[in-house]
Motif scaffolding. Structure first.
Motif, mmCIF file in Angstrom:
data_model
loop_
_atom_site.group_PDB
_atom_site.id
_atom_site.type_symbol
_atom_site.label_atom_id
_atom_site.label_comp_id
_atom_site.label_asym_id
_atom_site.label_seq_id
_atom_site.Cartn_x
_atom_site.Cartn_y
_atom_site.Cartn_z
ATOM 1 N N PRO A 258 1.017 -1.715 -0.112
ATOM 2 C CA PRO A 258 0.380 0.351 -0.258
ATOM 3 C C PRO A 258 1.042 1.289 -0.747
ATOM 4 C CG PRO A 258 -0.862 -1.515 1.930
ATOM 5 C CD PRO A 258 0.411 -1.584 1.380
ATOM 6 N N VAL A 259 2.914 1.243 0.632
ATOM 7 C CA VAL A 259 2.635 2.831 0.570
ATOM 8 C C VAL A 259 3.546 3.251 -0.461
ATOM 9 C CG1 VAL A 259 4.843 3.428 1.255
ATOM 10 C CG2 VAL A 259 3.554 2.046 3.249
ATOM 11 N N ALA A 260 3.763 1.522 -1.404
ATOM 12 C CA ALA A 260 4.656 2.041 -2.934
ATOM 13 C C ALA A 260 3.177 2.620 -3.777
ATOM 14 C CB ALA A 260 5.079 0.544 -3.602
ATOM 15 N N GLY A 261 2.269 1.682 -3.610
ATOM 16 C CA GLY A 261 0.933 2.456 -4.277
ATOM 17 C C GLY A 261 0.686 3.198 -3.708
ATOM 18 N N ALA A 262 0.000 3.905 -2.693
ATOM 19 C CA ALA A 262 -0.034 5.209 -2.643
ATOM 20 C C ALA A 262 0.703 6.401 -3.929
ATOM 21 C CB ALA A 262 -0.472 5.682 -1.563
ATOM 22 N N VAL A 263 2.035 6.299 -3.211
ATOM 23 C CA VAL A 263 2.951 6.963 -3.386
ATOM 24 C C VAL A 263 2.840 7.245 -5.110
ATOM 25 C CG1 VAL A 263 5.258 7.917 -4.013
ATOM 26 C CG2 VAL A 263 4.607 6.734 -1.763
ATOM 27 N N ILE A 264 2.666 5.772 -5.652
ATOM 28 C CA ILE A 264 2.860 5.965 -7.508
ATOM 29 C C ILE A 264 1.630 6.238 -7.653
ATOM 30 C CG2 ILE A 264 2.837 4.175 -9.368
ATOM 31 C CD1 ILE A 264 5.043 2.101 -7.544
ATOM 32 N N PHE A 265 0.782 6.011 -7.322
ATOM 33 C CA PHE A 265 -0.603 6.445 -7.324
ATOM 34 C C PHE A 265 -1.353 7.874 -7.643
ATOM 35 C CE2 PHE A 265 -5.033 7.669 -6.476
ATOM 36 C CZ PHE A 265 -5.762 6.900 -7.081
ATOM 37 N N TYR A 266 -0.940 8.385 -6.648
ATOM 38 C CA TYR A 266 -0.392 9.923 -6.130
ATOM 39 C C TYR A 266 -0.184 10.903 -7.600
ATOM 40 C CZ TYR A 266 -4.188 11.079 -3.980
ATOM 41 O OH TYR A 266 -5.701 10.909 -3.249
ATOM 42 N N PHE A 267 1.779 9.548 -7.926
ATOM 43 C CA PHE A 267 2.401 10.854 -9.157
ATOM 44 C C PHE A 267 1.931 10.496 -9.959
ATOM 45 C CE2 PHE A 267 5.750 10.927 -11.737
ATOM 46 C CZ PHE A 267 6.859 11.440 -10.927
ATOM 47 N N LEU A 268 1.311 9.614 -10.001
ATOM 48 C CA LEU A 268 1.014 9.663 -12.228
ATOM 49 C C LEU A 268 -0.364 9.827 -12.061
ATOM 50 C CD1 LEU A 268 1.543 5.018 -12.372
ATOM 51 C CD2 LEU A 268 2.455 7.198 -13.468
ATOM 52 N N ILE A 269 -1.334 11.071 -10.966
ATOM 53 C CA ILE A 269 -2.646 11.076 -11.108
ATOM 54 C C ILE A 269 -2.519 12.448 -11.315
ATOM 55 C CG2 ILE A 269 -3.556 11.027 -8.995
ATOM 56 C CD1 ILE A 269 -5.975 9.936 -10.457
ATOM 57 N N THR A 270 -1.017 12.409 -10.544
ATOM 58 C CA THR A 270 -0.976 14.324 -10.619
ATOM 59 C C THR A 270 -0.199 14.588 -12.187
ATOM 60 O OG1 THR A 270 -0.758 14.074 -8.174
ATOM 61 C CG2 THR A 270 -0.550 16.915 -9.427
ATOM 62 N N VAL A 271 0.409 13.526 -12.058
ATOM 63 C CA VAL A 271 1.471 14.310 -14.167
ATOM 64 C C VAL A 271 0.069 14.449 -15.350
ATOM 65 C CG1 VAL A 271 2.547 12.905 -15.609
ATOM 66 C CG2 VAL A 271 4.238 12.808 -13.270
ATOM 67 N N LEU A 272 -0.822 12.882 -14.710
ATOM 68 C CA LEU A 272 -1.426 13.174 -15.985
ATOM 69 C C LEU A 272 -2.221 13.869 -15.690
ATOM 70 C CD1 LEU A 272 -2.803 9.128 -16.171
ATOM 71 C CD2 LEU A 272 -1.339 10.526 -17.794
ATOM 72 N N ASP A 273 -3.033 14.598 -14.351
ATOM 73 C CA ASP A 273 -3.492 15.683 -15.022
ATOM 74 C C ASP A 273 -2.856 17.208 -14.773
ATOM 75 O OD1 ASP A 273 -6.153 16.949 -13.445
ATOM 76 O OD2 ASP A 273 -5.055 17.387 -11.301
ATOM 77 N N LEU A 274 -1.869 17.229 -14.564
ATOM 78 C CA LEU A 274 -1.037 18.265 -15.123
ATOM 79 C C LEU A 274 -0.839 18.854 -16.188
ATOM 80 C CD1 LEU A 274 1.358 18.746 -11.542
ATOM 81 C CD2 LEU A 274 -0.917 20.330 -12.199
ATOM 82 N N PHE A 275 -0.264 17.426 -16.892
ATOM 83 C CA PHE A 275 0.094 17.018 -18.350
ATOM 84 C C PHE A 275 -1.086 18.063 -19.120
ATOM 85 C CE2 PHE A 275 -0.393 14.985 -22.145
ATOM 86 C CZ PHE A 275 1.039 15.350 -22.698
ATOM 87 N N PHE A 276 -2.571 17.778 -19.281
ATOM 88 C CA PHE A 276 -3.727 17.448 -19.887
ATOM 89 C C PHE A 276 -4.288 19.099 -19.385
ATOM 90 C CE2 PHE A 276 -3.728 12.976 -20.246
ATOM 91 C CZ PHE A 276 -3.452 12.754 -21.076
ATOM 92 N N GLY A 277 -3.511 19.305 -17.945
ATOM 93 C CA GLY A 277 -3.915 20.911 -17.525
ATOM 94 C C GLY A 277 -3.217 21.925 -18.973
ATOM 95 N N GLN A 278 -1.967 21.580 -18.773
ATOM 96 C CA GLN A 278 -1.204 22.176 -19.090
ATOM 97 C C GLN A 278 -1.409 22.026 -21.014
ATOM 98 O OE1 GLN A 278 3.451 22.166 -18.728
ATOM 99 N NE2 GLN A 278 2.572 22.691 -16.408
ATOM 100 N N ALA A 279 -1.555 20.823 -21.397
ATOM 101 C CA ALA A 279 -1.720 20.439 -23.266
ATOM 102 C C ALA A 279 -2.918 21.290 -23.853
ATOM 103 C CB ALA A 279 -1.576 18.694 -22.844
ATOM 104 N N THR A 280 -3.849 21.726 -22.476
ATOM 105 C CA THR A 280 -5.010 22.364 -23.183
ATOM 106 C C THR A 280 -4.757 23.679 -22.733
ATOM 107 O OG1 THR A 280 -6.514 21.161 -21.141
ATOM 108 C CG2 THR A 280 -6.291 19.836 -23.609
ATOM 109 N N SER A 281 -4.230 24.240 -22.087
ATOM 110 C CA SER A 281 -4.679 25.427 -21.071
ATOM 111 C C SER A 281 -4.086 26.815 -22.430
ATOM 112 C CB SER A 281 -3.618 25.511 -20.122
ATOM 113 O OG SER A 281 -2.785 25.742 -20.257
ATOM 114 N N GLY A 282 -3.478 28.101 -22.439
ATOM 115 C CA GLY A 282 -2.824 28.596 -22.497
ATOM 116 C C GLY A 282 -3.550 29.500 -24.111
ATOM 117 N N ALA A 283 -3.311 30.486 -24.893
ATOM 118 C CA ALA A 283 -3.617 30.981 -26.117
ATOM 119 C C ALA A 283 -3.793 29.713 -27.525
ATOM 120 C CB ALA A 283 -2.952 32.030 -26.087
ATOM 121 N N ASN A 284 -2.626 29.284 -26.905
ATOM 122 C CA ASN A 284 -1.865 27.878 -28.021
ATOM 123 C C ASN A 284 -2.052 26.834 -28.146
ATOM 124 O OD1 ASN A 284 -1.885 27.505 -31.094
ATOM 125 N ND2 ASN A 284 0.486 28.382 -31.409
ATOM 126 N N PRO A 285 -2.964 26.327 -27.041
ATOM 127 C CA PRO A 285 -2.805 24.741 -26.854
ATOM 128 C C PRO A 285 -2.301 23.990 -27.302
ATOM 129 C CG PRO A 285 -4.847 24.882 -26.722
ATOM 130 C CD PRO A 285 -3.786 26.561 -27.627
#
Lengths: 332, 339
Positions: A258-285
């Protein structure tokens, strides 16, 4: 695309207080599902009972938060008994049905308008965090400059949260190397065989349900302290399923899974979130709005998580730290 | 039934906690086995004077059952008026498929509840006792479909079997010094049993990786970890290759030499004839015959139960003609009566 921001932001979440919360919930599920084979789909219910018990102790009766912690633990034991008495003699699926239903019933009742005066309804309760923050030894933000930084309050919750994780892992390890843990694992494999050897299977399942539920209660306490508020939306059904995801990523029936799982889960889900957030934002996404706008992008992480979980179950069902040897046996 | 035999000097609790195994209290004098002081030869001799009638009383019964009935809907699976199992011998329970043998096993060991009935073990009533309590009293069973704990190693499977483990209580489990010495003793005993059942080379393998025959051996060895006085084996030979069968036979006999009582369900008649001292035959839920193997297998009631009433009359051409003629006459008669 700011890759540095992507990585630091994800690291912040992976080690942050929320990861610790899901880790605790998953440790409880590990006792239930990983070791004993009990399908508890109501871990959010255990969390909610503890969280609300702690808060109401101070908001309604004006008593100490710490007394609330104690009440929360006692109530989760009662909850486990209520769930276990009728279902633990039956097949495993009955516990699954009853737990998921019970967790939802509790959530609906607590958020009901009728009790909103005392329990805050949908908005939840606040104004209890004082005593916890008063004993916070940190006054400055803590972290590594330029990499990760947590506020003093968050860091205090992290210390408590990961400290509880460490204690829970230690207890799990101590229990699972003992003859008691061996009986639990045997029950997971074949109840009747264990019964035929003179073990009271029902009592062991009950103990397992209580202990795993108590770890869930700790998760509920930590999430309440982290948010400085408690509300029904924190304890929806998806919380339980996220905790299961955490458990399955790390590998069930492994102390540190569970420890490894929690760290990996939160890392991945935030990376995905930030990636798609940045990729679709701004003047010229990068991803044009005709394909995906930023509202849609916020859902992408869940889609990818679901896909990832499916792939994990197909290609590595024992989780990242599971034992391949054990799995080979299932084929028979 | 001879009531004076019911209360044995070494009944009830003594053997359950007897460790090491040789310190049981004195039973009848004689060359006692290492586990229980039972004079096997005397037990066998005593059976010689017992009538060959279903439900007959035994001189020294370890297990007694009265009026045990179990119905599934309209089907009466088990309806046993009276059954006694003699101490210290090997008793076989045979019968055609669906006779209720396994159901009776389940009832006696607490895995199923009867509609009515009383049964006792060593004079202690077992009515409504849950399965785990039955096992703790010294009456352990194995299963028709072998139940090994697949994801535990062979030695862990064995360790689970030990009864009265201090480390199996939640609080003591946290503190290894409380249970470590007992664990070492149990492991030693388990290793001894593994060597005896030729599983010592598989010690660290997962039980799920064993072959069918090895699983049977492991299950039997594991059941012995509970120090049972009565071992109930449900089809120990099913799916076991002939070579292993011989060694399994030896193991079952060795249980008797240790002074344990064995009750087993089996379809393999050679095995039944070879090792059992007494045979109980069930058909359609009832006990239809009892006696020593040779007597039982010659019993017409048993042959009927297994093979139907006409199995051994070879039909000649004439006999066939006669049956045909009789049938035709019957049809004719019926046709007449209908007119």
């Amino acid at each position: 695309m700011d890759w540095n921001d992507l990585l630091t932001g994800s690291l912040q979440q992976a080690l942050g207080p929320t990861a610790a919360v899901y880790c605790l919930a998953a440790i409880g599920l590990n006792i239930h599902f990983g070791y004993t084979g009990l399908l508890n789909f109501g871990q959010a219910g255990f969390m909610m009972i503890a969280g609300y018990a702690m808060v109401t102790m101070s908001t309604i009766w004006g008593l100490s938060l710490w007394l609330g912690v104690l009440l929360g633990i006692v109530l989760t034991i009662v909850f486990a008994l209520l769930l276990g008495v009728p279902t633990l003699r039956l097949r495993a699926d009955y516990l699954a049905i009853v737990t998921i239903a019970a967790a939802e019933i509790i959530r609906q009742v607590i958020s009901a308008a009728k009790f909103s005066e005392d329990l805050g309804g949908q908005d939840g309760l606040t104004g209890f965090i004082g005593p916890f923050r008063e004993v916070n030894p940190f006054s400055e933000p803590v972290g590594i400059e330029g990499v990760v930084m947590w506020s003093a309050n968050d860091f205090w919750v992290m210390v408590i949260g990961w400290g509880l994780v460490a204690a829970a892992c230690l207890i799990t390890w101590l229990l699972m190397r003992s003859p008691w843990g061996r009986v639990l694992k045997s029950i997971r494999e074949d109840e009747d065989a264990v019964r035929s050897l003179g073990k009271n299977v029902y009592a062991y399942k009950m103990q397992s349900l209580i202990i795993g539920g108590m770890f869930g209660a700790l998760a509920g306490l930590v999430v309440t302290l982290r948010s400085a508020t408690v509300g029904p939306s924190f304890f929806a059904t998806d919380v339980t399923f996220f905790a299961y995801t955490v458990l399955l990523i790390g590998g069930a029936a492994r102390v540190l899974g569970p420890v490894a799982g929690a760290v990996i889960f939160y890392f991945l889900i935030t990376v995905l979130d930030l990636f798609f957030g940045q990729a679709t934002s701004g003047a010229n996404p990068i991803i044009p709005a005709s394909i995906m706008n930023d509202t849609q992008a916020s859902l992408m992480r869940l889609i990818f998580m679901g896909l990832g979980l499916m792939l994990l179950m197909i290609f590595r069902p024992q989780g990242l730290f599971g034992d391949r040897r054990e799995l080979a046996i299932d084929a028979r | 039934m001879p009531d004076e035999q019911q209360e044995r000097p070494d009944s009830s609790d003594e053997w359950a906690v007897a460790q090491p195994v040789s310190t049981t209290t004195a039973g009848p004098a004689g060359p006692a086995g290492p586990a229980f002081s039972v004079d096997v030869a005397a037990s066998k001799r005593a059976l010689a004077d017992v009538d060959h009638t279903p439900g007959v009383a035994k001189p020294d019964p370890i297990l007694k059952a009265d009026n045990v009935v179990r119905t599934f809907g309209g089907l009466t699976a088990v309806d046993v008026d009276h059954l006694e199992v003699q101490r210290g011998v090997i008793t076989a329970l045979i019968g055609p498929n669906g006779a209720g043998k396994t159901t009776l096993f389940n009832l006696l060991t607490g895995f199923d509840r009867p509609d009515s009935g009383d049964w006792s073990f060593n004079g202690r009533s077992l009515n409504r006792a849950p399965a785990y309590k039955v096992a703790r009293m010294g009456m352990v069973r194995t299963f028709q479909l072998t139940k090994v704990l697949s994801k535990l190693t062979v030695i862990e499977n064995m360790r689970v079997g030990a009864t009265g483990q201090r480390g199996e209580s939640l609080l003591a489990a946290l503190f290894a010094p409380l249970w470590r010495s007992q664990e070492t003793d149990n492991t030693e005993r388990a290793d001894g049993l593994l060597a005896r059942f030729l599983l010592d080379k598989k010690r660290e393998d997962f039980a799920g990786s064993l072959s069918g025959g090895q699983r049977k051996l492991l299950e039997m060895a594991r059941s012995l970890m509970t120090e049972p006085e009565l071992v109930m084996l449900d089809e120990p030979m099913a799916g076991v290759n002939p070579a292993l069968k011989q060694s399994l036979l030896g193991h079952v006999k060795s249980l008797r030499e240790e002074g344990r009582t064995v009750l087993f369900v089996e379809h393999d008649m050679d095995m039944v004839r070879d090792i059992s001292d007494w045979v109980v035959v069930m058909a359609q839920g009832r006990i239809v015959a009892e006696g020593p193997p040779d007597a039982v297998m010659a019993d017409p009631a048993v042959i009927d139960a297994y093979l139907g009433a006409h199995h051994d009359t070879e039909l000649t051409f004439e006999a066939e003609e006669q049956i045909l003629a009789e049938a035709e006459a019957e049809i004719e008669q019926e046709a007449h009566s209908n007119e």
